[in-house]
Structures are given as structure tokens and as C-alpha cells.
Design a protein around this motif. Structure first.
Motif, PDB file in Angstrom:
ATOM      1  N   SER A  40       0.809  -1.224   0.000  1.00 29.81           N
ATOM      2  CA  SER A  40       0.000   0.000   0.000  1.00 29.81           C
ATOM      3  C   SER A  40       0.841   1.272   0.000  1.00 29.81           C
ATOM      4  O   SER A  40       0.286   2.376   0.036  1.00 29.81           O
ATOM      5  CB  SER A  40      -0.931   0.020   1.218  1.00 29.81           C
ATOM      6  OG  SER A  40      -0.189   0.108   2.414  1.00 29.81           O
ATOM      7  N   ILE A  41       2.160   1.163  -0.061  1.00 29.74           N
ATOM      8  CA  ILE A  41       3.012   2.355  -0.069  1.00 29.74           C
ATOM      9  C   ILE A  41       2.643   3.318  -1.206  1.00 29.74           C
ATOM     10  O   ILE A  41       2.636   4.538  -1.011  1.00 29.74           O
ATOM     11  CB  ILE A  41       4.496   1.953  -0.138  1.00 29.74           C
ATOM     12  CG1 ILE A  41       4.917   1.295   1.188  1.00 29.74           C
ATOM     13  CG2 ILE A  41       5.383   3.159  -0.420  1.00 29.74           C
ATOM     14  CD1 ILE A  41       6.348   0.796   1.204  1.00 29.74           C
ATOM     15  N   PRO A  42       2.316   2.830  -2.411  1.00 37.33           N
ATOM     16  CA  PRO A  42       1.950   3.759  -3.494  1.00 37.33           C
ATOM     17  C   PRO A  42       0.704   4.601  -3.224  1.00 37.33           C
ATOM     18  O   PRO A  42       0.439   5.542  -3.981  1.00 37.33           O
ATOM     19  CB  PRO A  42       1.720   2.828  -4.696  1.00 37.33           C
ATOM     20  CG  PRO A  42       2.545   1.615  -4.406  1.00 37.33           C
ATOM     21  CD  PRO A  42       2.449   1.450  -2.918  1.00 37.33           C
ATOM     22  N   THR A  43      -0.063   4.284  -2.181  1.00 28.78           N
ATOM     23  CA  THR A  43      -1.257   5.095  -1.907  1.00 28.78           C
ATOM     24  C   THR A  43      -0.898   6.549  -1.593  1.00 28.78           C
ATOM     25  O   THR A  43      -1.741   7.435  -1.745  1.00 28.78           O
ATOM     26  CB  THR A  43      -2.067   4.513  -0.727  1.00 28.78           C
ATOM     27  OG1 THR A  43      -1.229   4.436   0.442  1.00 28.78           O
ATOM     28  CG2 THR A  43      -2.602   3.136  -1.065  1.00 28.78           C
ATOM     29  N   GLY A  71      -5.641   1.999  -4.998  1.00 31.72           N
ATOM     30  CA  GLY A  71      -5.165   2.261  -3.647  1.00 31.72           C
ATOM     31  C   GLY A  71      -5.979   1.525  -2.600  1.00 31.72           C
ATOM     32  O   GLY A  71      -5.426   0.925  -1.670  1.00 31.72           O
ATOM     33  N   VAL A  72      -7.297   1.550  -2.752  1.00 29.15           N
ATOM     34  CA  VAL A  72      -8.173   0.841  -1.815  1.00 29.15           C
ATOM     35  C   VAL A  72      -7.901  -0.658  -1.865  1.00 29.15           C
ATOM     36  O   VAL A  72      -7.829  -1.324  -0.818  1.00 29.15           O
ATOM     37  CB  VAL A  72      -9.653   1.141  -2.134  1.00 29.15           C
ATOM     38  CG1 VAL A  72     -10.571   0.166  -1.393  1.00 29.15           C
ATOM     39  CG2 VAL A  72      -9.996   2.574  -1.752  1.00 29.15           C
ATOM     40  N   VAL A  77      -5.619  -5.626   0.714  1.00 26.10           N
ATOM     41  CA  VAL A  77      -4.592  -6.676   0.739  1.00 26.10           C
ATOM     42  C   VAL A  77      -3.762  -6.563   2.013  1.00 26.10           C
ATOM     43  O   VAL A  77      -3.448  -7.573   2.660  1.00 26.10           O
ATOM     44  CB  VAL A  77      -3.696  -6.577  -0.512  1.00 26.10           C
ATOM     45  CG1 VAL A  77      -2.490  -7.511  -0.386  1.00 26.10           C
ATOM     46  CG2 VAL A  77      -4.490  -6.911  -1.759  1.00 26.10           C
ATOM     47  N   VAL A  78      -3.405  -5.346   2.391  1.00 25.12           N
ATOM     48  CA  VAL A  78      -2.634  -5.134   3.620  1.00 25.12           C
ATOM     49  C   VAL A  78      -3.395  -5.655   4.835  1.00 25.12           C
ATOM     50  O   VAL A  78      -2.829  -6.326   5.699  1.00 25.12           O
ATOM     51  CB  VAL A  78      -2.308  -3.632   3.799  1.00 25.12           C
ATOM     52  CG1 VAL A  78      -1.747  -3.370   5.199  1.00 25.12           C
ATOM     53  CG2 VAL A  78      -1.298  -3.189   2.759  1.00 25.12           C
TER      54      VAL A  78
END
Length: 258
Positions: A40-43, A71-72, A77-78
Motif C-alpha cells: 500500500s506504499i503507493p497510496t 489504492g483501496v 490486501v494489507v
């Protein structure tokens, strides 16, 4: 008197070649799951149009719903990967401390639930943009107010889910790893240093000392991030260290056939 030569030789447990030990399966799975929690870092970039100007995003004049959806999805997934780490570890960690092992599962579950709550806010903003903005009678001011409210809900829930809950998770996991010595001691030591530092930063953010994306907040989160990422990579490559705990678990999980 003749010596008794009827001596039963020691039983040798045959080594199962080509099969992965139960503890190795656990370590490999947990390692992969921990690495997945970083997807999720690219969020930070994907959510930029919403955070920079939620009004223009809700009204449909800026930003992309596709970026928001990706992003969601990454945050979902996280959440799933996070709770899975505790569940997969539980059969082994409960042998160290059932209280701490259950606490880790509960903390991860709460973290995942809060992540899901936070992303629902973003999906609701997307619905306002797609289904409400531009329709007859839609109030620009009302849409903007709702957008700001939903974004604030995401921001505060993010503080609780992906910043505060890792403090509890990593303290519990660090305790379990330190007691069992199934990984090098440097890993739990980093967790013991990083968790209180992150907690202090979360408290500062809560009271408005600085924002969640300020350099100080990012620096305070680095040790916890380093602990989880390096632990994941270690478990993928090396697995658990051989200890009486892992040997006993392997023996019980794969009993020798008679």
C-alpha cells in the motif's frame, strides 16, 4: 553368567526428503505475508488528488477514480495479509505464550477492521463523485462538506489502524520472538525500540504537534517498518532458527509412521 545382548537399538526418525518442514512452511508463509503488507506504499501518490483538494475530486473536475480503486485494493490486501500473519503464526506462538499469541491475533484483527472502515470512507467519496455530483439539484457545498468529512474519517482511522495498532502488534510479536529465540535477537530489539517511538509520534499527531505525513512522523515510523520488512525477508530466505520449540513442533505436526 552371559551378558544380556538383547539391547534395543535407538529409534531413528527418518528424514523426509523433498518435503518442507511444518515450521519452514509457517516461516515462508509469514514472510511472504509481511512483505505483502507493504503493497500500500503507493497510496501516498494514488490518494494525492483527494488529499490535496477533496472538493475538486468529489465534483469530478480532478483526479482519477481508477487510482483510488487501486489504492483501496492495496489497503484491503494489507489488512488481509496483516491478520493472516498472526493466524498462521498462532499454532507456533501459542506454545510460547498463549496470552501473547491471542493478543497478537486480536490486535491484528482490530487493525484489519479499522483498515476496512477507513477505505469505506474513500469508496463513499468515489460514489459521491460518480453518482451524485453533476446530477440535478446536487449541492456543491454539501458535496464538498461531505467529502471533507469522509476524508477526515479516513485520516483519523488511518492513524488508529496503520499507525497505532502496529505498536501493539510489534510489541507482542517482539516479546514472542525474544522469548522463543526463533529469529536473531536483533529483530525483537528493533521492535522494542520502534514501537514506543511510533507510539510517541502517534500521540504527538493526535494532539496536533505535526501531521501524519511530516518528516518527523515518517522518521518515527521507520524502525517499525524496518522491523516488519526485514523480518519478512529473513523468514522467506532463512526461516526460523532451529530450537527445541521448532523441533518439537515439527515432530508433533509430522509424526513418524509406524
Amino acid at each position: 553368567m552371559a551378558a544380556n545382548t538383547d539391547i534395543t537399538p535407538p529409534v531413528r526418525v527418518p528424514v523426509s526428503r523433498g518435503r518442507m518442514r511444518p515450521t519452514r512452511r509457517i516461516s515462508l508463509t509469514v514472510g511472504i505475508l509481511y512483505v505483502l503488507t507493504f503493497v500500500s506504499i503507493p497510496t501516498l501518490a494514488l490518494y494525492a488528488p483527494i488529499k490535496d483538494n477533496v472538493r475538486t475530486f468529489v465534483l469530478g473536475t480532478a483526479g482519477s477514480t481508477t487510482a483510488l480503486q487501486w489504492g483501496v485494493l492495496s489497503e484491503v490486501v494489507v489488512g488481509l495479509a496483516g491478520i493472516s500473519t498472526a493466524v498462521v503464526l498462532y499454532p507456533l506462538t501459542k506454545r510460547i505464550s498463549q496470552t501473547a499469541a491471542l493478543g497478537l491475533v486480536a490486535a491484528r484483527l482490530l487493525e484489519t477492521c479499522l483498515i476496512f472502515v477507513s477505505v469505506v470512507s474513500l469508496l463513499t467519496i468515489m460514489t459521491l463523485r460518480n453518482d451524485v455530483a453533476g446530477t440535478a439539484g446536487a449541492s456543491t457545498a454539501a458535496l464538498t462538506t461531505m467529502g471533507h468529512g469522509l476524508l477526515a474519517n479516513y485520516t483519523w482511522t488511518f492513524l488508529l489502524s496503520q499507525s497505532l495498532m502496529p505498536v501493539a502488534c510489534d510489541l507482542l510479536l517482539g516479546y514472542l520472538l525474544y522469548r522463543s529465540a526463533i529469529v536473531p535477537r536483533i529483530f525483537p530489539i528493533v521492535a522494542f525500540i520502534g514501537a514506543p517511538l511510533l507510539l510517541a509520534s502517534d500521540i504527538a499527531v493526535y494532539f496536533g504537534a505535526y501531521s501524519q505525513v511530516s518528516p518527523i512522523a515518517v522518521f518515527a515510523a521507520l524502525p517499525v517498518a524496518l522491523f516488519e520488512l526485514s523480518l519478512g525477508i529473513w523468514l522467506i530466505i532463512k526461516g526460523f532458527k532451529p530450537t527445541p520449540l521448532t523441533a518439537d513442533y515439527d515432530a508433533i505436526s509430522e509424526p513418524t509412521a509406524a
